[in-house]
Design an enzyme around this catalytic site. Sequence first.
Site, PDB file in Angstrom:
ATOM      1  N   LYS A 113       0.836  -1.201   0.000  1.00  0.00           N
ATOM      2  CA  LYS A 113       0.000   0.000   0.000  1.00  0.00           C
ATOM      3  C   LYS A 113       0.874   1.255   0.000  1.00  0.00           C
ATOM      4  O   LYS A 113       0.728   2.142  -0.835  1.00  0.00           O
ATOM      5  CB  LYS A 113      -0.924   0.025   1.222  1.00  0.00           C
ATOM      6  CG  LYS A 113      -1.868   1.220   1.194  1.00  0.00           C
ATOM      7  CD  LYS A 113      -2.337   1.643   2.539  1.00  0.00           C
ATOM      8  CE  LYS A 113      -1.326   2.547   3.221  1.00  0.00           C
ATOM      9  NZ  LYS A 113      -1.789   3.124   4.478  1.00  0.00           N
ATOM     10  N   ASP A 131      -5.968   0.874   0.565  1.00  0.00           N
ATOM     11  CA  ASP A 131      -6.045   1.038   2.016  1.00  0.00           C
ATOM     12  C   ASP A 131      -7.434   0.581   2.469  1.00  0.00           C
ATOM     13  O   ASP A 131      -8.172  -0.016   1.682  1.00  0.00           O
ATOM     14  CB  ASP A 131      -5.763   2.495   2.406  1.00  0.00           C
ATOM     15  CG  ASP A 131      -6.749   3.450   1.736  1.00  0.00           C
ATOM     16  OD1 ASP A 131      -7.751   2.980   1.156  1.00  0.00           O
ATOM     17  OD2 ASP A 131      -6.526   4.664   1.793  1.00  0.00           O
TER      18      ASP A 131
END
Length: 204
Positions: A113, A131
């Site tokens: 991420k 996320d």
Amino acid sequence: MREIYGLIKSQSPPHHFEFSDPFWVLITTVLSHRTKDEVTDASARALFERYRTAEALARADPEEVRQIIRRVGFSRVKAGRVIEVAKTVVGRFGGRVPSTLEELVTIPGVGRKTANVVLADAFGIPAIAVDTHVHRIANRIGWVSTKKPEETEEDLRRIVPEDLWLGFNPTLVEFGKHVCRPVGPKCGECKVSQYCEYYKKKVR
Ligand code: SF4
């Protein structure tokens, strides 16, 4: 997909980017885990004011860093982590943040991420950072049916046209903060509701 994304975008306020410098985008993203954007941004700004460069942060005293970022969650762990990130960027990459996913994920504490955020937001390289907002929204709408963010990323990379990758994360983050909230999504006023699996189940 494109039409739904357009509707999401039309309901999402512009995302505020605190930094464009790759090192500070990286540090801000490391600090952001489970922390509100306002708190993350203020802490990152205070760190930047005190240290300015990766070299300076690499030499920082962990307790001083912890004091500066004390409002973010897990401040002790994150203080150690940002110093470690700085040391790695200086020691292994000559002070410059690398611009490939493969290199970024070798930095301690940097997962996919964070790496994808840095690629997209700092280098303008098309990437999809997944996320909690992106994971939740993609599953609610029914674009994916996944348990883990990594699976969501893999599926989204297949179904989202590549010209939409840049800006995809910030757009969904804002949509997730203002409309498709974790608790109490505003389905009644959401322009995507007619396409959304979560909403269809809710009104059935
Ligand atoms: Fe989210 Fe509700 Fe909109 Fe679906 S209809 S995208 S659950 S706010």
